[in-house]
Design a protein around this motif. Structure first.
Motif, short mmCIF file in Angstrom:
data_model
loop_
_atom_site.label_atom_id
_atom_site.label_comp_id
_atom_site.label_asym_id
_atom_site.label_seq_id
_atom_site.Cartn_x
_atom_site.Cartn_y
_atom_site.Cartn_z
N MET A 1 -18.15 -91.42 47.46
CA MET A 1 -17.34 -89.81 47.66
C MET A 1 -17.23 -89.88 45.91
N LYS A 2 -17.11 -88.13 45.34
CA LYS A 2 -16.46 -87.66 44.33
C LYS A 2 -15.07 -87.37 43.69
N ASN A 3 -14.53 -88.41 42.99
CA ASN A 3 -12.73 -87.45 43.18
C ASN A 3 -12.41 -86.76 42.30
N PHE A 4 -10.86 -85.96 43.59
CA PHE A 4 -10.44 -84.55 43.70
C PHE A 4 -10.68 -83.87 42.44
N GLU A 5 -10.74 -84.19 41.17
CA GLU A 5 -10.85 -83.56 39.88
C GLU A 5 -12.62 -83.02 40.01
N GLU A 6 -13.48 -84.00 39.41
CA GLU A 6 -14.89 -83.33 40.64
C GLU A 6 -15.19 -82.85 41.57
N ARG A 7 -14.29 -82.97 42.37
CA ARG A 7 -14.94 -81.98 43.63
C ARG A 7 -14.39 -80.55 43.35
N LEU A 8 -13.17 -80.27 42.95
CA LEU A 8 -13.08 -79.23 42.30
C LEU A 8 -13.66 -78.17 41.16
N GLU A 9 -14.41 -79.41 39.74
CA GLU A 9 -15.03 -79.04 38.93
C GLU A 9 -15.85 -77.69 39.72
N ARG A 10 -16.71 -78.81 40.73
CA ARG A 10 -18.22 -78.77 41.50
C ARG A 10 -17.71 -76.78 41.74
N LEU A 11 -16.41 -77.17 42.35
CA LEU A 11 -16.28 -75.72 43.57
C LEU A 11 -15.72 -74.71 42.35
N GLU A 12 -15.38 -75.04 41.36
CA GLU A 12 -15.53 -73.84 40.33
C GLU A 12 -17.06 -73.39 40.10
N GLY A 35 -19.02 -74.56 49.37
CA GLY A 35 -17.73 -74.13 47.95
C GLY A 35 -16.98 -73.72 49.59
N ILE A 36 -17.03 -73.84 50.83
CA ILE A 36 -16.36 -73.77 51.83
C ILE A 36 -16.23 -75.51 52.76
N LYS A 37 -17.19 -76.33 52.00
CA LYS A 37 -16.69 -77.27 52.85
C LYS A 37 -15.87 -77.68 51.48
N LEU A 38 -16.14 -77.76 50.62
CA LEU A 38 -15.66 -78.37 48.95
C LEU A 38 -13.97 -78.07 49.30
N ALA A 39 -14.00 -76.32 49.80
CA ALA A 39 -12.52 -75.75 49.43
C ALA A 39 -11.10 -76.93 50.79
N ARG A 40 -11.75 -77.12 51.50
CA ARG A 40 -11.86 -77.46 53.23
C ARG A 40 -11.14 -78.95 52.95
N THR A 41 -11.94 -79.38 52.19
CA THR A 41 -11.33 -81.07 52.00
C THR A 41 -10.34 -81.34 50.64
N LEU A 42 -10.93 -80.25 49.90
CA LEU A 42 -9.73 -80.43 48.87
C LEU A 42 -7.92 -79.94 49.15
N GLU A 43 -8.73 -78.95 49.87
CA GLU A 43 -7.04 -78.67 50.80
C GLU A 43 -6.68 -79.65 51.70
N LYS A 44 -7.07 -80.69 52.61
CA LYS A 44 -6.99 -81.69 53.51
C LYS A 44 -6.14 -82.91 52.40
N ASP A 45 -7.10 -82.84 51.20
CA ASP A 45 -6.88 -83.91 50.00
C ASP A 45 -5.15 -83.58 49.29
N LEU A 46 -4.51 -82.24 49.63
CA LEU A 46 -3.92 -82.07 48.56
C LEU A 46 -2.09 -82.05 49.72
N GLU A 47 -2.59 -81.44 51.28
CA GLU A 47 -1.48 -82.08 52.26
C GLU A 47 -0.99 -83.77 52.29
N LYS A 48 -2.56 -84.22 52.08
CA LYS A 48 -1.70 -85.33 51.76
C LYS A 48 -0.88 -86.13 51.05
N VAL A 49 -1.62 -85.68 49.89
CA VAL A 49 -0.02 -85.73 48.36
C VAL A 49 0.76 -84.98 48.93
N GLU A 50 0.96 -84.13 49.18
CA GLU A 50 2.26 -83.13 49.71
C GLU A 50 3.73 -84.17 50.65
N SER A 51 2.06 -84.72 51.55
CA SER A 51 3.45 -85.60 52.42
C SER A 51 3.92 -86.62 52.02
N ARG A 52 2.79 -87.37 51.48
CA ARG A 52 3.18 -88.21 50.90
C ARG A 52 4.50 -88.58 49.33
#
Length: 77
Positions: A1-12, A35-52
């Motif tokens: 799986m690609k890292n966060f930055e690569e997935r965000l770049e793909r979404l852009e 894009g919708i699928k990427l946005a959802r996975t990115l949002e989940k990743d951000l929620e995990k980071v925020e929780s940590r």
């Protein structure tokens, strides 16, 4: 799986592609779905980071070692 930055770049990239006036509707729909699928996975990743971060910020504070008070050096003067 690609890292966060690569997935965000793909979404852009997908967002830019959808904005092109000459993109076929079918291609735009595929890009939108991806894009919708990427946005959802990115949002989940951000929620995990925020929780940590919240756990780290609100975690138990380190207290200095408790020292017993023996009264040996009290000023009684």
């Amino acid at each position: 799986m690609k890292n966060f930055e690569e997935r965000l770049e793909r979404l852009e990239e997908l967002g830019e592609a959808i904005r092109k006036p000459d993109i076929p509707l079918d291609d735009a729909l595929k890009a939108f779905e991806e894009g919708i699928k990427l946005a959802r996975t990115l949002e989940k990743d951000l929620e995990k980071v925020e929780s940590r971060i919240e756990i780290l910020m609100n975690g138990p504070e380190e207290k200095p070692e408790a020292r017993p008070e023996l009264g040996l050096f009290d000023d009684e003067g």
